[in-house]
Design a protein around this motif. Structure first.
Motif, short mmCIF file in Angstrom:
data_model
loop_
_atom_site.label_atom_id
_atom_site.label_comp_id
_atom_site.label_asym_id
_atom_site.label_seq_id
_atom_site.Cartn_x
_atom_site.Cartn_y
_atom_site.Cartn_z
N GLY A 77 1.12 -0.89 -0.15
CA GLY A 77 0.05 -0.47 -0.37
C GLY A 77 0.72 1.29 0.21
N ASP A 78 2.08 1.36 0.41
CA ASP A 78 3.47 2.59 0.40
C ASP A 78 3.16 2.69 -1.08
OD1 ASP A 78 3.53 1.82 2.88
OD2 ASP A 78 6.06 1.36 2.77
N ARG A 79 2.88 4.24 -1.52
CA ARG A 79 3.24 4.73 -2.67
C ARG A 79 3.41 5.93 -2.93
NH1 ARG A 79 -3.50 6.98 -3.72
NH2 ARG A 79 -2.33 8.58 -3.50
N VAL A 80 4.28 6.38 -4.17
CA VAL A 80 5.49 7.42 -3.90
C VAL A 80 4.15 7.87 -5.77
CG1 VAL A 80 7.32 8.46 -4.95
CG2 VAL A 80 6.77 6.66 -2.65
N THR A 92 1.48 12.72 -13.83
CA THR A 92 1.46 11.85 -12.64
C THR A 92 1.31 10.55 -13.06
OG1 THR A 92 -0.18 13.82 -11.80
CG2 THR A 92 0.44 12.05 -10.19
N TYR A 93 2.37 9.67 -12.22
CA TYR A 93 2.61 8.45 -11.76
C TYR A 93 3.31 7.86 -10.63
CZ TYR A 93 4.65 9.87 -17.17
OH TYR A 93 5.13 9.78 -18.33
N GLU A 94 2.70 6.94 -10.33
CA GLU A 94 2.60 6.34 -9.64
C GLU A 94 3.30 4.76 -9.57
OE1 GLU A 94 -1.25 5.76 -8.07
OE2 GLU A 94 -1.10 7.80 -7.36
N VAL A 95 4.02 4.90 -8.27
CA VAL A 95 4.64 3.04 -7.95
C VAL A 95 3.86 2.95 -6.42
CG1 VAL A 95 6.91 2.17 -7.36
CG2 VAL A 95 6.87 3.67 -8.75
N VAL A 96 3.66 1.56 -6.21
CA VAL A 96 2.44 1.55 -5.67
C VAL A 96 3.12 -0.42 -5.19
CG1 VAL A 96 0.46 0.81 -4.65
CG2 VAL A 96 0.51 2.14 -6.05
N ALA A 97 3.61 -0.14 -4.47
CA ALA A 97 4.14 -1.44 -3.46
C ALA A 97 2.87 -2.44 -3.29
CB ALA A 97 4.50 -1.59 -1.55
N SER A 98 2.63 -3.24 -4.27
CA SER A 98 2.15 -4.11 -4.31
C SER A 98 1.38 -5.10 -3.78
CB SER A 98 1.71 -4.74 -5.66
OG SER A 98 2.04 -5.60 -6.57
N ARG A 99 2.46 -6.00 -2.77
CA ARG A 99 2.12 -6.68 -2.41
C ARG A 99 2.79 -6.95 -1.57
NH1 ARG A 99 3.60 -12.19 -6.13
NH2 ARG A 99 1.77 -11.77 -7.35
N ALA A 100 2.92 -7.89 -0.51
CA ALA A 100 2.47 -7.74 1.56
C ALA A 100 4.52 -7.93 1.37
CB ALA A 100 2.24 -9.02 2.00
N GLY A 101 4.60 -7.18 2.31
CA GLY A 101 6.27 -7.42 2.33
C GLY A 101 7.34 -6.57 1.33
N ARG A 102 6.41 -5.91 0.23
CA ARG A 102 7.58 -4.95 -0.51
C ARG A 102 7.57 -3.57 -0.43
NH1 ARG A 102 5.43 -7.44 -6.59
NH2 ARG A 102 6.33 -8.98 -5.96
N ARG A 103 8.37 -2.91 -0.23
CA ARG A 103 8.18 -1.15 0.09
C ARG A 103 8.60 -0.75 -1.88
NH1 ARG A 103 13.01 -4.12 1.76
NH2 ARG A 103 14.64 -3.03 0.79
N VAL A 104 8.57 0.51 -1.64
CA VAL A 104 8.84 2.03 -2.04
C VAL A 104 9.94 2.71 -2.07
CG1 VAL A 104 8.23 3.67 -3.73
CG2 VAL A 104 6.77 1.88 -2.93
N GLN A 154 3.81 8.45 0.20
CA GLN A 154 1.97 8.32 0.90
C GLN A 154 2.74 6.64 1.45
OE1 GLN A 154 -0.74 9.12 -1.80
NE2 GLN A 154 -0.13 11.19 -1.32
N PRO A 155 2.78 6.75 2.66
CA PRO A 155 3.12 5.20 3.74
C PRO A 155 2.39 5.39 3.84
CG PRO A 155 4.38 7.30 5.00
CD PRO A 155 3.51 7.48 3.47
N VAL A 156 1.11 3.77 4.12
CA VAL A 156 0.37 3.46 4.82
C VAL A 156 0.61 3.37 6.54
CG1 VAL A 156 -0.90 1.26 5.27
CG2 VAL A 156 0.11 1.74 2.97
N PRO A 157 -0.43 3.84 6.72
CA PRO A 157 -0.67 4.26 8.44
C PRO A 157 -0.29 3.11 9.13
CG PRO A 157 -2.27 5.01 7.75
CD PRO A 157 -1.98 4.58 6.26
N ARG A 158 0.76 2.79 10.07
CA ARG A 158 0.97 1.81 10.88
C ARG A 158 0.63 2.60 12.31
NH1 ARG A 158 3.88 2.45 6.65
NH2 ARG A 158 5.63 1.28 6.08
N GLU A 159 0.64 0.55 12.68
CA GLU A 159 -0.13 0.56 13.98
C GLU A 159 1.04 0.32 14.64
OE1 GLU A 159 -2.38 -2.69 14.67
OE2 GLU A 159 -3.38 -2.47 12.84
#
Length: 90
Positions: free
Chosen positions: A3-6, A18-30, A67-72
């Motif tokens: 869910g992280d995206r830039v 405008t372009y977006e790169v999104v972390a598409s699977r669990a465990g991936r990061r941008v 735009q990071p995903v809010p973490r608990e």
């Protein structure tokens, strides 16, 4: 994290794109990097392997928005008994 995206806003002459790169699977990061006049945005696995990369000339990049995903917060999810509070009546 998934869910992280830039978002990258690029000057395309008479307009912007405008372009977006999104972390598409669990465990991936941008990850982002600026090297030698080139902005690189990469989706990376846990082991560090690059899945895909977007490259832009730094002189054409108008905005780079992470735009990071809010973490608990780990302190909110403690295991074990809660500490006792003082009784305000005593």
């Amino acid at each position: 994290m998934k869910g992280d995206r830039v978002e990258i806003v690029v000057d395309a002459g008479d307009t912007t794109r405008t372009y977006e790169v999104v972390a598409s699977r669990a465990g991936r990061r941008v990850e982002t990097a600026v090297r030698r006049g080139v902005v690189e945005v990469s989706e990376v696995t846990r082991s560090g392997s690059v899945v895909r990369t977007a490259r832009f000339m730094a002189t054409r990049v108008l905005a780079l928005v992470e735009q990071p995903v809010p973490r608990e917060d780990a302190s909110e999810h403690r295991e074990g008994p809660r500490p006792l509070r003082e009784d305000p009546k005593t």
